[in-house]
Design a protein around this motif. Sequence first.
Motif, PDB file in Angstrom:
ATOM      1  N   LYS A  77       0.843  -1.187   0.000  1.00 26.43           N
ATOM      2  CA  LYS A  77       0.000   0.000   0.000  1.00 26.43           C
ATOM      3  C   LYS A  77       0.885   1.245   0.000  1.00 26.43           C
ATOM      4  CE  LYS A  77      -3.810   2.452   0.884  1.00 26.43           C
ATOM      5  NZ  LYS A  77      -4.981   2.558   0.020  1.00 26.43           N
ATOM      6  N   ILE A  78       0.641   2.150  -0.926  1.00 29.87           N
ATOM      7  CA  ILE A  78       1.446   3.363  -1.033  1.00 29.87           C
ATOM      8  C   ILE A  78       0.968   4.392  -0.004  1.00 29.87           C
ATOM      9  CG2 ILE A  78       2.079   5.293  -2.535  1.00 29.87           C
ATOM     10  CD1 ILE A  78       1.771   3.413  -4.916  1.00 29.87           C
ATOM     11  N   GLY A  79       1.909   4.872   0.815  1.00 29.51           N
ATOM     12  CA  GLY A  79       1.587   5.930   1.767  1.00 29.51           C
ATOM     13  C   GLY A  79       1.012   5.460   3.072  1.00 29.51           C
ATOM     14  N   ASP A  80       0.730   4.168   3.218  1.00 34.50           N
ATOM     15  CA  ASP A  80       0.177   3.640   4.456  1.00 34.50           C
ATOM     16  C   ASP A  80       0.830   2.297   4.761  1.00 34.50           C
ATOM     17  OD1 ASP A  80      -1.787   5.610   5.266  1.00 34.50           O
ATOM     18  OD2 ASP A  80      -2.944   5.017   3.502  1.00 34.50           O
ATOM     19  N   PRO A  81       0.791   1.877   6.011  1.00 33.07           N
ATOM     20  CA  PRO A  81       1.478   0.634   6.380  1.00 33.07           C
ATOM     21  C   PRO A  81       0.709  -0.632   6.029  1.00 33.07           C
ATOM     22  CG  PRO A  81       0.522   1.653   8.329  1.00 33.07           C
ATOM     23  CD  PRO A  81       0.310   2.616   7.202  1.00 33.07           C
ATOM     24  N   TYR A  82      -0.547  -0.498   5.615  1.00 40.77           N
ATOM     25  CA  TYR A  82      -1.330  -1.695   5.299  1.00 40.77           C
ATOM     26  C   TYR A  82      -2.541  -1.304   4.446  1.00 40.77           C
ATOM     27  CZ  TYR A  82      -4.181   0.077   9.158  1.00 40.77           C
ATOM     28  OH  TYR A  82      -4.934   0.878   9.976  1.00 40.77           O
ATOM     29  N   PHE A  83      -3.176  -2.329   3.875  1.00 43.11           N
ATOM     30  CA  PHE A  83      -4.437  -2.147   3.163  1.00 43.11           C
ATOM     31  C   PHE A  83      -5.560  -2.199   4.199  1.00 43.11           C
ATOM     32  CE2 PHE A  83      -1.624  -4.015  -0.046  1.00 43.11           C
ATOM     33  CZ  PHE A  83      -1.801  -3.127  -1.107  1.00 43.11           C
ATOM     34  N   ASP A  84      -6.418  -1.201   4.202  1.00 41.60           N
ATOM     35  CA  ASP A  84      -7.475  -1.165   5.213  1.00 41.60           C
ATOM     36  C   ASP A  84      -8.740  -1.861   4.712  1.00 41.60           C
ATOM     37  OD1 ASP A  84      -8.675   0.598   3.444  1.00 41.60           O
ATOM     38  OD2 ASP A  84      -8.172   2.386   4.622  1.00 41.60           O
ATOM     39  N   ALA A  85      -9.794  -1.806   5.556  1.00 38.62           N
ATOM     40  CA  ALA A  85     -11.045  -2.500   5.229  1.00 38.62           C
ATOM     41  C   ALA A  85     -11.696  -1.924   3.973  1.00 38.62           C
ATOM     42  CB  ALA A  85     -12.006  -2.410   6.419  1.00 38.62           C
ATOM     43  N   MET A  86     -11.552  -0.592   3.784  1.00 37.84           N
ATOM     44  CA  MET A  86     -12.110  -0.012   2.569  1.00 37.84           C
ATOM     45  C   MET A  86     -11.385  -0.537   1.332  1.00 37.84           C
ATOM     46  SD  MET A  86     -12.594   3.990   1.435  1.00 37.84           S
ATOM     47  CE  MET A  86     -13.498   4.379   2.925  1.00 37.84           C
ATOM     48  N   ASP A  87     -10.083  -0.729   1.446  1.00 36.86           N
ATOM     49  CA  ASP A  87      -9.331  -1.315   0.338  1.00 36.86           C
ATOM     50  C   ASP A  87      -9.825  -2.728   0.031  1.00 36.86           C
ATOM     51  OD1 ASP A  87      -7.688   0.919   0.018  1.00 36.86           O
ATOM     52  OD2 ASP A  87      -6.281   0.224   1.549  1.00 36.86           O
ATOM     53  N   GLU A  88     -10.157  -3.480   1.074  1.00 37.74           N
ATOM     54  CA  GLU A  88     -10.684  -4.832   0.878  1.00 37.74           C
ATOM     55  C   GLU A  88     -11.999  -4.784   0.102  1.00 37.74           C
ATOM     56  OE1 GLU A  88     -11.041  -7.052   4.463  1.00 37.74           O
ATOM     57  OE2 GLU A  88      -9.016  -6.578   5.165  1.00 37.74           O
TER      58      GLU A  88
END
Length: 742
Positions: free
Chosen positions: A306-317
Amino acid sequence: MSAKKTSCIQRSDPGKVVDLIISLKDDACSELQTKINTYLSDECDAELVFSVVVNGERAEAYIEAVGKKALEKKYKLLDCHKFIKNIKKSYQQSMLFSDFYDDVQKIVSPYLKDSGKKHVTMVPVAGKPFALVVCLVSPKVQEEHVVNYVYECFLLCWPTVKKTIILEHEKSVKHKCQQLLRVAKRLFTQVASLDSLVRLATDQGKRVVDAEFCALMIVDLDRMELVETCYTKGTDETSERRFPMDSGIAGQVIQTGIIVNTRNAAQHPAYDPNVDSRPGIDIKNSLTFPIREQQGIIGVGLLINKIGDPYFDAMDEEMALSFSVYCGVCIIHSLVYKKIHEASIRNIRGHELNMYHIEVNDAEMSKVLECKGFHNIPGLSTLHFNTRGLPQRELPCLVVKMFSDLGFIRKFNLKQSKLVRFVLQVRKSYRDVPYHNWYHAVSVAQWGYAALMNFQLVKRGYFNDLQALMYLIACLVHDLDHRGTASSFQINGETALAALYSSEGSVMERHHLGQAVSILNTEGSDILEPLPRRDYDHALLLLRDFVLATDLNNYYKKLNEYKMIASDYLIGNQIHIAALQALLMNAADFSDQIKDWSSVKKTASEVLTEFFNQDESENDREDAPIFVDPKNKTVIPELEIKFITDTVIPIYEMLGQIFPVIASATQILESHLVLWDGSKDVFIEVSPIVAGISVLLSPELDGLIEAALNERERLRLEAEALAAEEAAAAAAAAAAAAAEED
């Protein structure tokens, strides 16, 4: 130590709280937090105040404001379990700043005065789905008072802050959905090429969730592998990578159908660097999701870092799963498109091959165009004319003459060369089967031509010119490429024709129609080309109605309706016109039955040859219906009698009510019935049944039938005479008995 929550302001200055509330308007959530941070910092005499926004349901947290500074973005925290635990316990907690998570220290440290030991008081502000953990660095007031200041502040401020957090979240969702719709629109433009579609999908997939890398792996069931098409940047060159379908996180997703979001991909128990990573990429986090269609999973999508963040969040899912739906639909459409395109190519090649076999050369064209033969054949326009005695070489010229005599060449501006090519291609499209061949086509066309002449269909308003033209064309093409078998044979045998047309019904008739339209659409034989578009479309619909009317299943279904219409026919009524079209088409198709007896016998032998050939083929198939009882030796005359009685006579009786000139046809049919009935005495001696076809063609048959009928007449007369004698004897005996009594 836990401070008691209050439902009113006790320690805080009401005026300051009111001023704070008034200032919380028309600002982003980060701006609201800076104002609250400033207020709490002043009231608690803290070095720094910041809040952690926590979504406990999704185990996510972020910081967007520190002290008086609104950060340029929401900084997501890699680990937020301590904050979630703090909210669940619902009381304040103190800890050293140095004990905070590394990412929190990295975000907050630049805003601290120095790097010495600092205590932080964390006060939870509960809520669903969003909550806050307010962090006060080195507050100088007592901890209990700190908690009171925080609770009393958020007693009035929290509704505004919470609604702002939710509003910004909804705006983010809306933006993502709009972005996803734009991506879906782009994807659907590329379904014509699977390679282009996958290339676009991998590029757009990265953009949807801000990932460093995206890959789509399609399931190859034949080899039980996942296939990834790799693209060389800046070129059209591609390469292929294959992976075992049960390996890595991707394999787990295939097996379970559940999305896998890893915040540290390398530590996942199913992680396989060969499948779940790519050369040259330092993988930190990944999002692996299934690509589905109605039948199941057809592939796997992989998003890395994930660019700019440490992980993919629930919205990304959620976005990834929505993206996968569009990918699945587009991939299936692309595969179907490919199959349809390949089928279309095969169809075009098949059409070209078919047209090659029915291609008409210049010599054949010249024979007809330059023909000097005598074509004014006496009786050609009569309803009982027999075309089967004409030389085959003359038939194309006679068909062209029919079009000319009816004025179609002039009315519709038909080009002579196209008409000739059309007729010759139709001739070549008929197979060399016993009955449904070119001779039958010409015979039917001749009767249609005669009907137009004798019934004066156009002049008297029964048909318009276009109907008349398409009626004659339909008569000529109605059995194109007939295989000598019925629709039931195709359906029971699950043939290619049945696969094409069985869902619509009238399998053979639709095939004949398709062949006819194919010729009419071929350059050089497109005789309908001069028609305006509207007339052209209507002409094809008329052709469809005429040809499909020859399916006897349709005729039997509407027989009672036809009888009612014929008894009171109304010119111009659309329902009546449709019925008349069907009756005229079938009358032309069965016109061989109203010819002379010798022609009827020959026609019967040809039809029955096809019938017995089909019956023999069906007997070779398991569970096939047997239409002929081998023990019934009179089956041939019985079949003919039933056909004439149930099918042919009603057609000509109904037409006779509308056009009295054809009423004599029923008398001819009834005379044929007498002969067929007389032939039973002949066929009863024939074995096997198929040998009866040879008997039909025997010159001795008529004499045997005549003898059988004479014998029946003699026996009838003898029976009548004997009955008369017995009646007279009985009368005499009765008279004698009466006399004795007197």
